[in-house]
Design a protein around this motif. Structure first.
Motif, short mmCIF file in Angstrom:
data_model
loop_
_atom_site.label_atom_id
_atom_site.label_comp_id
_atom_site.label_asym_id
_atom_site.label_seq_id
_atom_site.Cartn_x
_atom_site.Cartn_y
_atom_site.Cartn_z
N UNK A 221 0.85 -1.18 0.00
CA UNK A 221 0.00 0.00 0.00
C UNK A 221 0.89 1.23 0.00
N UNK A 222 0.52 2.21 -0.82
CA UNK A 222 1.36 3.39 -0.95
C UNK A 222 0.53 4.66 -0.85
N UNK A 223 1.16 5.70 -0.37
CA UNK A 223 0.53 7.01 -0.29
C UNK A 223 1.58 8.06 -0.60
N UNK A 224 1.23 9.00 -1.45
CA UNK A 224 2.13 10.10 -1.78
C UNK A 224 1.32 11.41 -1.80
N UNK A 225 1.97 12.48 -1.42
CA UNK A 225 1.37 13.81 -1.49
C UNK A 225 2.02 14.57 -2.63
N UNK A 226 1.20 15.06 -3.57
CA UNK A 226 1.73 15.78 -4.72
C UNK A 226 2.32 17.11 -4.30
N UNK A 227 3.39 17.49 -5.01
CA UNK A 227 4.01 18.78 -4.72
C UNK A 227 3.08 19.93 -5.13
N UNK A 228 2.31 19.72 -6.22
CA UNK A 228 1.41 20.75 -6.72
C UNK A 228 0.09 20.71 -5.95
N UNK A 229 -0.30 21.78 -5.25
CA UNK A 229 -1.56 21.77 -4.50
C UNK A 229 -2.77 21.87 -5.44
N UNK A 230 -3.95 21.59 -4.89
CA UNK A 230 -5.20 21.72 -5.63
C UNK A 230 -5.53 23.20 -5.80
N UNK A 231 -6.49 23.48 -6.68
CA UNK A 231 -6.90 24.86 -6.91
C UNK A 231 -7.35 25.55 -5.64
N UNK A 232 -7.91 24.77 -4.70
CA UNK A 232 -8.40 25.36 -3.45
C UNK A 232 -7.26 25.63 -2.47
N UNK A 233 -6.07 25.17 -2.80
CA UNK A 233 -4.93 25.35 -1.91
C UNK A 233 -4.62 24.14 -1.06
N UNK A 234 -5.51 23.15 -1.07
CA UNK A 234 -5.29 21.95 -0.27
C UNK A 234 -4.30 21.00 -0.92
N UNK A 235 -3.69 20.16 -0.09
CA UNK A 235 -2.75 19.16 -0.61
C UNK A 235 -3.51 17.99 -1.22
N UNK A 236 -2.93 17.39 -2.27
CA UNK A 236 -3.55 16.24 -2.94
C UNK A 236 -2.78 14.99 -2.56
N UNK A 237 -3.47 14.05 -1.90
CA UNK A 237 -2.89 12.76 -1.54
C UNK A 237 -3.32 11.71 -2.54
N UNK A 238 -2.36 10.87 -2.95
CA UNK A 238 -2.64 9.76 -3.87
C UNK A 238 -2.45 8.46 -3.10
N UNK A 239 -3.47 7.60 -3.14
CA UNK A 239 -3.43 6.31 -2.45
C UNK A 239 -3.54 5.19 -3.49
#
Length: 245
Positions: free
Chosen positions: A203-221
């Motif tokens: 199982x893997x999880x990464x947080x993208x360096x580029x934030x979402x338009x709302x300013x929140x962080x994008x996590x990929x699972x």
């Protein structure tokens, strides 16, 4: 907490799986290239071991190099196997050079002439004694618990030999130091991570360096064969392979 022993067992247990996967066609899914390929492009973490850093300087990353681009998963797995094996074998070489005692030397040959022995019985006893010493030296040199610098130098064998050192198993070695154990731990963690990533079994999880338009962080699972899912920790928006929720 995952232990060094678990990491080393992961390599040993899944090495056959890597051999089998190397002959399988690529399975592409998730964000157009699968979680493994997607996260590999995002993951810029530097592994602590210099062996990994040197091994990552691959000549075939040149876009002008011959062959299919992007590199097929089969070649990716073969490359993973090469890197993991090189790092584990080198680690075992270094630990053995420092911690493994020298093998028992062969007895020196004795020059025999008419005055060497006073009787046939004395000569026979000397011969039998030398034969025992030869057998003892050969047994010590061929001890399966002894790391060899020639012959069987595979990733599973290196992993199991290092595992024996970590678990303080008996053998022709002194107890490893804290620094040596840390070295093994670092290499083992890097090896297991690469094996699991190549087989997509973790199982893997990464947080993208580029934030979402709302300013929140994008996590990929993803991982473990699952379709990747991404979500914004700010607004809560969720993305699957082709659909935003």
């Amino acid at each position: 907490m995952t232990t060094t022993a678990t990491h080393l067992r992961t390599v040993a247990l899944h090495w056959t799986d890597l051999h089998e996967a190397a002959g399988q066609p690529a399975i592409v899914h998730g964000f157009g290239q699968g979680l493994r390929g997607y996260l590999a492009a995002l993951d810029e973490r530097a592994l602590l071991e210099a062996a990994w850093a040197r091994a990552d300087e691959r000549a075939d990353t040149d876009p002008n190099a011959p062959g299919q681009r992007p590199i097929p998963v089969r070649l990716h797995i073969l490359d993973t196997m090469r890197l993991v094996e090189a790092a584990l074998v080198q680690c075992a070489d270094d630990i053995a050079a420092a911690a493994q005692r020298a093998s028992i030397p062969m007895p020196a040959a004795r020059r025999v002439d008419g005055s060497t022995y006073r009787s046939f019985r004395e000569a026979r006893i000397a011969h039998e004694d030398r034969q025992r010493k030869v057998q003892l030296a050969l047994a010590d040199q061929r001890d399966p618990k002894r790391w060899q610098y020639t012959g069987r130098r595979t990733a599973p064998y290196a992993a199991l030999w290092l595992l024996a050192r970590v678990e303080r198993a008996p053998g022709p070695c002194r107890r490893i130091t804290e620094a040596e154990e840390h070295r093994i731990s670092t290499v083992a963690a890097g090896a297991a991570d690469r094996v699991e990533s190549a087989l997509d079994i973790a199982a893997q999880k990464r947080t993208l360096a580029q934030p979402h338009n709302c300013g929140g962080a994008i996590d990929v699972h993803g991982g473990e064969g699952r379709t990747p899912v991404a979500h914004c920790t700010g607004c809560g928006e969720i993305w699957t392979e082709a659909v935003a929720a």
